[in-house]
Design an enzyme around this catalytic site. Structure first.
Site, PDB file in Angstrom:
ATOM      1  N   GLY A  15      48.764 -59.805 -32.470  1.00  0.00           N
ATOM      2  CA  GLY A  15      49.611 -60.676 -33.283  1.00  0.00           C
ATOM      3  C   GLY A  15      50.987 -60.850 -32.684  1.00  0.00           C
ATOM      4  N   PRO A  16      51.788 -61.718 -33.288  1.00  0.00           N
ATOM      5  CG  PRO A  16      52.672 -63.221 -34.836  1.00  0.00           C
ATOM      6  CD  PRO A  16      51.412 -62.545 -34.441  1.00  0.00           C
ATOM      7  N   GLY A  27      56.930 -58.146 -33.819  1.00  0.00           N
ATOM      8  CA  GLY A  27      57.567 -57.691 -35.048  1.00  0.00           C
ATOM      9  C   GLY A  27      56.705 -57.714 -36.298  1.00  0.00           C
ATOM     10  CB  VAL A  28      53.289 -58.674 -37.191  1.00  0.00           C
ATOM     11  CG1 VAL A  28      53.725 -60.129 -37.187  1.00  0.00           C
ATOM     12  CG2 VAL A  28      52.467 -58.350 -35.968  1.00  0.00           C
ATOM     13  CE  LYS A  76      51.644 -56.893 -31.519  1.00  0.00           C
ATOM     14  NZ  LYS A  76      52.790 -57.601 -32.122  1.00  0.00           N
ATOM     15  CB  THR A  77      54.419 -50.668 -31.789  1.00  0.00           C
ATOM     16  OG1 THR A  77      54.255 -51.697 -30.808  1.00  0.00           O
ATOM     17  CG2 THR A  77      54.687 -49.361 -31.109  1.00  0.00           C
ATOM     18  CB  SER A 119      45.939 -77.794 -31.354  1.00  0.00           C
ATOM     19  OG  SER A 119      47.227 -77.305 -31.140  1.00  0.00           O
ATOM     20  CE  LYS A 163      47.929 -74.493 -34.177  1.00  0.00           C
ATOM     21  NZ  LYS A 163      46.818 -75.349 -33.702  1.00  0.00           N
TER      22      LYS A 163
HETATM   23  P1  ATP Z   1      55.967 -56.433 -30.610  1.00  0.00           P
HETATM   24  O1  ATP Z   1      54.793 -57.330 -30.344  1.00  0.00           O
HETATM   25  O2  ATP Z   1      57.255 -57.181 -30.375  1.00  0.00           O
HETATM   26  O3  ATP Z   1      55.896 -55.128 -29.922  1.00  0.00           O
HETATM   27  P2  ATP Z   1      55.146 -55.119 -33.072  1.00  0.00           P
HETATM   28  O4  ATP Z   1      54.104 -55.884 -33.794  1.00  0.00           O
HETATM   29  O5  ATP Z   1      54.728 -53.952 -32.261  1.00  0.00           O
HETATM   30  O6  ATP Z   1      55.997 -56.147 -32.210  1.00  0.00           O
HETATM   31  P3  ATP Z   1      56.709 -53.257 -34.574  1.00  0.00           P
HETATM   32  O7  ATP Z   1      57.704 -52.797 -33.568  1.00  0.00           O
HETATM   33  O8  ATP Z   1      55.568 -52.363 -34.861  1.00  0.00           O
HETATM   34  O9  ATP Z   1      56.205 -54.696 -34.175  1.00  0.00           O
HETATM   35  O10 ATP Z   1      57.400 -53.620 -35.952  1.00  0.00           O
HETATM   36  C1  ATP Z   1      58.756 -54.009 -36.059  1.00  0.00           C
HETATM   37  C2  ATP Z   1      59.385 -53.328 -37.223  1.00  0.00           C
HETATM   38  O11 ATP Z   1      58.949 -53.911 -38.448  1.00  0.00           O
HETATM   39  C3  ATP Z   1      59.021 -51.873 -37.326  1.00  0.00           C
HETATM   40  O12 ATP Z   1      60.157 -51.169 -37.681  1.00  0.00           O
HETATM   41  C4  ATP Z   1      57.974 -51.828 -38.410  1.00  0.00           C
HETATM   42  O13 ATP Z   1      57.943 -50.599 -39.038  1.00  0.00           O
HETATM   43  C5  ATP Z   1      58.417 -52.945 -39.333  1.00  0.00           C
HETATM   44  N1  ATP Z   1      57.287 -53.528 -40.068  1.00  0.00           N
HETATM   45  C6  ATP Z   1      56.480 -54.522 -39.647  1.00  0.00           C
HETATM   46  N2  ATP Z   1      55.540 -54.808 -40.561  1.00  0.00           N
HETATM   47  C7  ATP Z   1      55.739 -53.992 -41.596  1.00  0.00           C
HETATM   48  C8  ATP Z   1      55.094 -53.796 -42.866  1.00  0.00           C
HETATM   49  N3  ATP Z   1      54.032 -54.520 -43.224  1.00  0.00           N
HETATM   50  N4  ATP Z   1      55.578 -52.846 -43.680  1.00  0.00           N
HETATM   51  C9  ATP Z   1      56.648 -52.111 -43.302  1.00  0.00           C
HETATM   52  N5  ATP Z   1      57.307 -52.232 -42.150  1.00  0.00           N
HETATM   53  C10 ATP Z   1      56.865 -53.165 -41.288  1.00  0.00           C
HETATM   54 MG    MG Z   2      55.147 -53.428 -30.303  1.00  0.00          MG
END
Ligand code: ATP
Ligand code: MG
Length: 532
Positions: free
Chosen positions: A117-118, A120-121, A123-124, A440, A483
């Site tokens: 996914g994009p 800041g969602v 994943k990590t 698209s 989208k």
């Molecule tokens: P990237 O692809 O840029 O590495 P990512 O998907 O790995 O992004 P994270 O670093 O895991 O993103 O998340 C960013 C921040 O947002 C983290 O601090 C995470 O805890 C918080 N966060 C994201 N989604 C949620 C959620 N559903 N509930 C609580 N905190 C969230």
């Molecule tokens: Mg990440």
């Protein structure tokens, strides 16, 4: 002496038989080597590295699947499907382990969960939660920019400055042989003349091979079969097929504004309050303020910018108190944000962009999530594109073809297209510096060109996506959820979607679906009727 010391350490360590033999051979070599030889240092480093590995160390797994689910719920708001999928994965893994069945291997076996996914969602951070839920150690291996096989598998010892690869180092860092290892940004692994890291990763992830993983530096076998591998990626396109085959994909498409507000209130705010040196009771950031931060100060699929703006507000609260400009407790309401962050960065731009004929609003998926994009069409300067089409904005081949198809379609169906003869058209897709591709934008190209020909602007509240065939059929596209989230973020109220994408609307969150009028279209004539 030091050599006896090494011998004692090797003998005391809980090494697998073959590793012990190899280590003792090195101790023998050390005893035979003159103290002045550079080899002494190399042998010692190797012995230290091998003795440092957590041979025989394992953590006890948590057996409680309900407890695991509770951990996932505590760490992340929303994401029900994702948590459900992870819970199933843990339950199956647990049950197979209990029955001594080992892991499901091979192609499509789903030995590796990949969170896609994009930015800041979460994943990590979900990867970290999985480790916590299982009661295992967690290590992140950042794969972004890795181009060299030796990064994964280590350099041979004959190489100057040789090191073990990242997998072996991760095990060492974890301090147990059964950690959760997150292969972060696996889509950013590249290949060049130094060899393809993919082959090494394939071996790492293959349950049939990974119990005898050989790091080039260590030269002893490392059993990775008890490691839980997870992967993260922004996009799937750049992941090599064989690797993708081994992964079970779990998609995180981004959040709605409501979800972002909940995440901010329950997770980001408490963390940032603490980082700013404040206590929970010191500052109230109202729901209205959070909503404005999510909607007007940031525009993203995830919550990273949102967390950053929140951090900035709270830092200013702390500084304000220190400078006697404010007293605790402080309330930050929606209307106060200008005082902290100046004016909002994002206002709906579709209206002004599409005010002139020849501009249509499309929807696209990039590595950063869904986004609106504008297609601009204008008559080309006489002589530049005579009879043809000039394309700018770093368009890929497929997107260029969409423009050509759109033009051919209009030449066949719109007599006004004759005005183009001898005077080509210019199609531009901003932002000019960002490469774009895919079919698209087809409907958007046709709409922009039809608007140019008719002199009527495209409706500013409408955004569209869909591939167009030469006969004007609208063909299905991908990324519907991303989208639609993007359209909603951008203040769009009407979306035109290929009829065959109808079933994908299921995945779109209720509140977003309710806020949008979605028309399912099968032919570009319907698109033009609705958009112009
Ligand atoms: P990237 O692809 O840029 O590495 P990512 O998907 O790995 O992004 P994270 O670093 O895991 O993103 O998340 C960013 C921040 O947002 C983290 O601090 C995470 O805890 C918080 N966060 C994201 N989604 C949620 C959620 N559903 N509930 C609580 N905190 C969230
Ligand atoms: Mg990440």
């Amino acid at each position: 002496t030091e050599e006896q010391d090494y011998r004692a350490r090797v003998e005391a360590a809980e090494l697998p038989e073959k590793v012990r033999e190899a280590a003792l051979r090195e101790v023998d070599k050390l005893e035979r080597t003159s103290e002045q030889s550079p080899e002494v240092g190399w042998i010692r480093t190797w012995l230290d590295t091998v003795l440092d590995l957590p041979w025989g160390e394992r953590t006890e797994d948590s057996y409680d699947i309900a407890g695991a689910r509770a951990v996932l719920d505590a760490d992340h708001a929303g994401l029900d499907d994702v948590k459900e999928r992870i819970t199933e994965y843990l339950a199956v893994r647990r049950r197979r382990a209990d029955r001594g069945m080992g892991l499901v291997g091979g192609r499509g076996g789903g030995a590796v969960l990949a969170l896609v996914g994009p930015p800041g969602v979460g994943k990590t951070s979900l990867g970290e939660s999985v480790a916590r839920a299982m009661g295992r150690k967690f290590v992140r291996v950042a794969l972004g920019g890795v181009r060299d096989e030796a990064e994964i598998r280590g350099h041979r010892r004959t190489y100057v400055g040789a090191l073990p690869g990242r997998i072996a180092r991760a095990i060492s860092e974890a301090g147990s042989m059964n950690p959760v290892v997150l292969l972060d940004e696996i889509d950013k692994v590249g290949a060049d003349h130094r060899g393809d890291p993919t082959a090494a990763l394939l071996e790492v992830l293959d349950p049939a091979q990974n119990h005898t993983f050989r790091d080039h530096y260590l030269e002893v076998e490392l059993d990775l079969s008890d490691v839980v591998f997870l992967a993260t990626a922004n996009v799937l396109e750049s992941i090599p097929g064989p690797l993708l085959d081994r992964m079970e994909l779990v998609r995180l498409d981004g959040y709605t504004e409501d979800e972002k507000v909940t995440i901010a209130r329950d997770h980001l705010l408490p963390r940032q309050v603490e980082r700013a040196g404040l206590e929970p009771g010191d500052v109230e950031v109202t729901g209205a303020a959070l909503r404005r931060l999510a909607g007007e100060y940031t525009r993203e699929a995830g919550v990273r910018q949102l967390e950053r703006s929140l951090a900035r507000v709270l830092r200013k609260v702390t500084a304000g108190v220190a400078l006697d400009r404010a007293e605790l407790p402080v309330t930050v309401d929606g209307g106060d944000l200008e005082g902290y962050l100046k004016s909002p960065k994002f206002t709906p731009e579709s209206a002004e962009r599409t005010a002139v004929p020849g501009v249509a609003t499309g929807l696209a998926v990039t590595g950063a999530g869904g986004d609106v994009l504008f297609v601009e069409a204008a008559l080309a300067e006489p002589g530049t594109g005579a009879g043809g089409v000039v394309l700018t904005g770093q368009l890929g081949e497929v997107m260029k073809e969409s423009a050509q198809i759109a033009l051919s379609y209009l030449r066949a169906h719109d007599e006004r297209a004759a005005t183009l003869d001898g005077r080509g058209v210019h199609v531009h897709v901003p932002a000019g510096a960002v490469p774009k591709d895919g079919p698209s934008a087809g409907v958007t190209m046709v709409s922009a060109l039809a608007s140019l020909l008719s002199g009527r602007p495209v409706r500013s509240d409408v955004a569209m996506t869909g591939e167009v065939s030469l006969t004007g059929r609208v063909l299905p596209i991908g990324g519907v959820k991303q989208k639609l989230l993007a359209a909603h973020r951008a203040g769009i109220t009407t979306v035109l979607l290929p009829a065959r994408n109808g079933p994908d609307l299921e995945e779109v969150p209720r509140d977003v679906r309710d806020a949008l009028t979605v028309h399912l279209v099968g032919d570009v004539r319907e698109v033009l009727e609705l958009a112009l």
